[in-house]
Design a protein around this motif. Sequence first.
Motif, PDB file in Angstrom:
ATOM      1  N   THR A 211       0.846  -1.194   0.000  1.00  0.00           N
ATOM      2  CA  THR A 211       0.000   0.000   0.000  1.00  0.00           C
ATOM      3  C   THR A 211       0.883   1.246   0.000  1.00  0.00           C
ATOM      4  OG1 THR A 211      -0.114   0.033   2.412  1.00  0.00           O
ATOM      5  CG2 THR A 211      -1.879  -1.145   1.256  1.00  0.00           C
ATOM      6  N   PRO A 212       0.390   2.341  -0.562  1.00  0.00           N
ATOM      7  CA  PRO A 212       1.202   3.562  -0.573  1.00  0.00           C
ATOM      8  C   PRO A 212       1.327   4.247   0.787  1.00  0.00           C
ATOM      9  CG  PRO A 212      -0.810   3.853  -1.876  1.00  0.00           C
ATOM     10  CD  PRO A 212      -0.804   2.448  -1.387  1.00  0.00           C
ATOM     11  N   PHE A 213       0.450   3.935   1.732  1.00  0.00           N
ATOM     12  CA  PHE A 213       0.487   4.565   3.052  1.00  0.00           C
ATOM     13  C   PHE A 213       0.551   3.483   4.119  1.00  0.00           C
ATOM     14  CE2 PHE A 213      -1.773   7.425   0.230  1.00  0.00           C
ATOM     15  CZ  PHE A 213      -1.157   8.640   0.468  1.00  0.00           C
ATOM     16  N   ARG A 214       1.501   3.636   5.053  1.00  0.00           N
ATOM     17  CA  ARG A 214       1.670   2.684   6.153  1.00  0.00           C
ATOM     18  C   ARG A 214       1.913   3.460   7.435  1.00  0.00           C
ATOM     19  NH1 ARG A 214       4.848   0.570   2.001  1.00  0.00           N
ATOM     20  NH2 ARG A 214       3.966  -1.326   1.126  1.00  0.00           N
ATOM     21  N   TYR A 215       1.229   3.043   8.487  1.00  0.00           N
ATOM     22  CA  TYR A 215       1.346   3.731   9.772  1.00  0.00           C
ATOM     23  C   TYR A 215       1.539   2.695  10.876  1.00  0.00           C
ATOM     24  CZ  TYR A 215      -0.690   7.484   7.025  1.00  0.00           C
ATOM     25  OH  TYR A 215      -0.937   8.421   6.046  1.00  0.00           O
ATOM     26  N   ASP A 216       2.485   2.974  11.789  1.00  0.00           N
ATOM     27  CA  ASP A 216       2.720   2.081  12.928  1.00  0.00           C
ATOM     28  C   ASP A 216       1.480   1.949  13.794  1.00  0.00           C
ATOM     29  OD1 ASP A 216       5.305   1.431  12.318  1.00  0.00           O
ATOM     30  OD2 ASP A 216       6.204   2.860  13.718  1.00  0.00           O
ATOM     31  N   ALA A 217       0.726   3.035  13.928  1.00  0.00           N
ATOM     32  CA  ALA A 217      -0.506   3.053  14.727  1.00  0.00           C
ATOM     33  C   ALA A 217      -1.580   3.742  13.879  1.00  0.00           C
ATOM     34  CB  ALA A 217      -0.268   3.782  16.043  1.00  0.00           C
ATOM     35  N   GLU A 218      -2.368   4.590  14.503  1.00  0.00           N
ATOM     36  CA  GLU A 218      -3.380   5.346  13.763  1.00  0.00           C
ATOM     37  C   GLU A 218      -2.717   6.548  13.100  1.00  0.00           C
ATOM     38  OE1 GLU A 218      -7.443   5.528  15.762  1.00  0.00           O
ATOM     39  OE2 GLU A 218      -6.071   5.263  17.453  1.00  0.00           O
ATOM     40  N   PHE A 219      -3.338   7.062  12.061  1.00  0.00           N
ATOM     41  CA  PHE A 219      -2.822   8.268  11.418  1.00  0.00           C
ATOM     42  C   PHE A 219      -3.453   9.491  12.065  1.00  0.00           C
ATOM     43  CE2 PHE A 219      -6.049   6.198   8.789  1.00  0.00           C
ATOM     44  CZ  PHE A 219      -7.070   7.125   8.857  1.00  0.00           C
ATOM     45  N   GLU A 220      -2.731  10.568  12.079  1.00  0.00           N
ATOM     46  CA  GLU A 220      -3.229  11.825  12.645  1.00  0.00           C
ATOM     47  C   GLU A 220      -4.111  12.570  11.657  1.00  0.00           C
ATOM     48  OE1 GLU A 220      -2.748  13.133  15.775  1.00  0.00           O
ATOM     49  OE2 GLU A 220      -1.836  11.201  16.267  1.00  0.00           O
ATOM     50  N   ASP A 221      -3.696  12.607  10.404  1.00  0.00           N
ATOM     51  CA  ASP A 221      -4.373  13.395   9.386  1.00  0.00           C
ATOM     52  C   ASP A 221      -4.709  12.499   8.194  1.00  0.00           C
ATOM     53  OD1 ASP A 221      -5.302  15.274   7.576  1.00  0.00           O
ATOM     54  OD2 ASP A 221      -3.337  16.227   7.288  1.00  0.00           O
ATOM     55  N   PRO A 222      -5.996  12.225   7.955  1.00  0.00           N
ATOM     56  CA  PRO A 222      -6.350  11.356   6.833  1.00  0.00           C
ATOM     57  C   PRO A 222      -6.290  12.052   5.468  1.00  0.00           C
ATOM     58  CG  PRO A 222      -8.335  12.096   7.923  1.00  0.00           C
ATOM     59  CD  PRO A 222      -7.166  12.615   8.734  1.00  0.00           C
ATOM     60  N   ALA A 223      -6.049  13.362   5.432  1.00  0.00           N
ATOM     61  CA  ALA A 223      -6.116  14.117   4.170  1.00  0.00           C
ATOM     62  C   ALA A 223      -5.269  13.522   3.042  1.00  0.00           C
ATOM     63  CB  ALA A 223      -5.760  15.581   4.411  1.00  0.00           C
ATOM     64  N   PRO A 224      -4.019  13.118   3.277  1.00  0.00           N
ATOM     65  CA  PRO A 224      -3.251  12.542   2.171  1.00  0.00           C
ATOM     66  C   PRO A 224      -3.849  11.237   1.633  1.00  0.00           C
ATOM     67  CG  PRO A 224      -1.798  13.124   4.003  1.00  0.00           C
ATOM     68  CD  PRO A 224      -3.211  13.280   4.479  1.00  0.00           C
ATOM     69  N   ILE A 225      -4.415  10.439   2.532  1.00  0.00           N
ATOM     70  CA  ILE A 225      -5.031   9.172   2.107  1.00  0.00           C
ATOM     71  C   ILE A 225      -6.312   9.457   1.316  1.00  0.00           C
ATOM     72  CG2 ILE A 225      -5.945   6.947   2.885  1.00  0.00           C
ATOM     73  CD1 ILE A 225      -4.387   7.433   5.512  1.00  0.00           C
ATOM     74  N   VAL A 226      -7.117  10.378   1.811  1.00  0.00           N
ATOM     75  CA  VAL A 226      -8.363  10.756   1.128  1.00  0.00           C
ATOM     76  C   VAL A 226      -8.044  11.285  -0.269  1.00  0.00           C
ATOM     77  CG1 VAL A 226     -10.329  12.352   1.176  1.00  0.00           C
ATOM     78  CG2 VAL A 226      -9.623  11.182   3.273  1.00  0.00           C
ATOM     79  N   GLU A 227      -7.047  12.144  -0.368  1.00  0.00           N
ATOM     80  CA  GLU A 227      -6.653  12.722  -1.659  1.00  0.00           C
ATOM     81  C   GLU A 227      -6.171  11.637  -2.619  1.00  0.00           C
ATOM     82  OE1 GLU A 227      -5.858  15.728  -4.513  1.00  0.00           O
ATOM     83  OE2 GLU A 227      -7.010  15.817  -2.662  1.00  0.00           O
ATOM     84  N   ALA A 228      -5.317  10.752  -2.142  1.00  0.00           N
ATOM     85  CA  ALA A 228      -4.797   9.677  -2.994  1.00  0.00           C
ATOM     86  C   ALA A 228      -5.917   8.741  -3.442  1.00  0.00           C
ATOM     87  CB  ALA A 228      -3.712   8.902  -2.253  1.00  0.00           C
ATOM     88  N   PHE A 229      -6.838   8.418  -2.538  1.00  0.00           N
ATOM     89  CA  PHE A 229      -7.949   7.534  -2.902  1.00  0.00           C
ATOM     90  C   PHE A 229      -8.839   8.190  -3.957  1.00  0.00           C
ATOM     91  CE2 PHE A 229     -12.188   5.689  -2.433  1.00  0.00           C
ATOM     92  CZ  PHE A 229     -11.892   4.336  -2.548  1.00  0.00           C
ATOM     93  N   ALA A 230      -9.103   9.482  -3.801  1.00  0.00           N
ATOM     94  CA  ALA A 230      -9.946  10.205  -4.761  1.00  0.00           C
ATOM     95  C   ALA A 230      -9.357  10.169  -6.166  1.00  0.00           C
ATOM     96  CB  ALA A 230     -10.147  11.651  -4.310  1.00  0.00           C
ATOM     97  N   HIS A 231      -8.032  10.109  -6.264  1.00  0.00           N
ATOM     98  CA  HIS A 231      -7.375  10.106  -7.569  1.00  0.00           C
ATOM     99  C   HIS A 231      -6.919   8.716  -8.006  1.00  0.00           C
ATOM    100  CE1 HIS A 231      -7.158  14.381  -6.448  1.00  0.00           C
ATOM    101  NE2 HIS A 231      -7.390  14.528  -7.741  1.00  0.00           N
ATOM    102  N   SER A 232      -7.301   7.715  -7.243  1.00  0.00           N
ATOM    103  CA  SER A 232      -6.910   6.346  -7.582  1.00  0.00           C
ATOM    104  C   SER A 232      -7.921   5.745  -8.548  1.00  0.00           C
ATOM    105  CB  SER A 232      -6.860   5.479  -6.313  1.00  0.00           C
ATOM    106  OG  SER A 232      -8.173   5.165  -5.865  1.00  0.00           O
ATOM    107  N   ASN A 233      -7.611   4.533  -8.986  1.00  0.00           N
ATOM    108  CA  ASN A 233      -8.560   3.786  -9.837  1.00  0.00           C
ATOM    109  C   ASN A 233      -9.300   2.728  -9.015  1.00  0.00           C
ATOM    110  OD1 ASN A 233      -6.565   1.923  -9.382  1.00  0.00           O
ATOM    111  ND2 ASN A 233      -6.254   1.405 -11.538  1.00  0.00           N
ATOM    112  N   ILE A 234      -9.340   2.871  -7.714  1.00  0.00           N
ATOM    113  CA  ILE A 234     -10.048   1.920  -6.870  1.00  0.00           C
ATOM    114  C   ILE A 234     -11.540   2.283  -6.921  1.00  0.00           C
ATOM    115  CG2 ILE A 234     -10.281   0.948  -4.556  1.00  0.00           C
ATOM    116  CD1 ILE A 234      -7.365   1.853  -4.035  1.00  0.00           C
ATOM    117  N   ARG A 235     -12.271   1.596  -7.787  1.00  0.00           N
ATOM    118  CA  ARG A 235     -13.671   1.888  -8.039  1.00  0.00           C
ATOM    119  C   ARG A 235     -14.415   0.617  -8.451  1.00  0.00           C
ATOM    120  NH1 ARG A 235     -11.665   5.970  -6.789  1.00  0.00           N
ATOM    121  NH2 ARG A 235     -11.859   8.065  -7.563  1.00  0.00           N
TER     122      ARG A 235
END
Length: 161
Positions: A131-155
Amino acid sequence: MTDFPLPLDGGCFCGQIRYRVDQAPLFTMACHCTDCQQMSASAFSLGMAVPAAGFALLSDVAPRVLDKQAESGATSTRYLCPACATWTHTTTTGSPDTVIVRPSSLDDMDWVRPIAEIFTRSAHSWARLATPFRYDAEFEDPAPIVEAFAHSNIRPTAPSK
């Protein structure tokens, strides 16, 4: 996101719990926390974050509710079918405007793949994902993940109903 085919319908194994998602998901993820490992009886659980306003239970059967305080201090509420115990979704007091749908309960989940992994510190070495994003625990800011998902082909290819 305007290019996301909706609605997405889903439910439990026995059919008593049905739901509909009518707003585009924010992102998809795999959670490797030990709670999810226990709940899913697997190495991780899959989650699809959706706006709470875009999630609706369609059945008259009330889900069984399991609350647990998360490591963050927030209360995590898991919703299961009272008959077959399928885990359909989760809410948390830490993100009250979001519902985490369990994509394995979608009628069509072939399109789902996680864009992020959380709690990788408790991941089994053989269960790590590419996956392009990996976190040891929870993430603080989901904005980068939301942005990447919006521009992905996961549909999905078409609405489920």
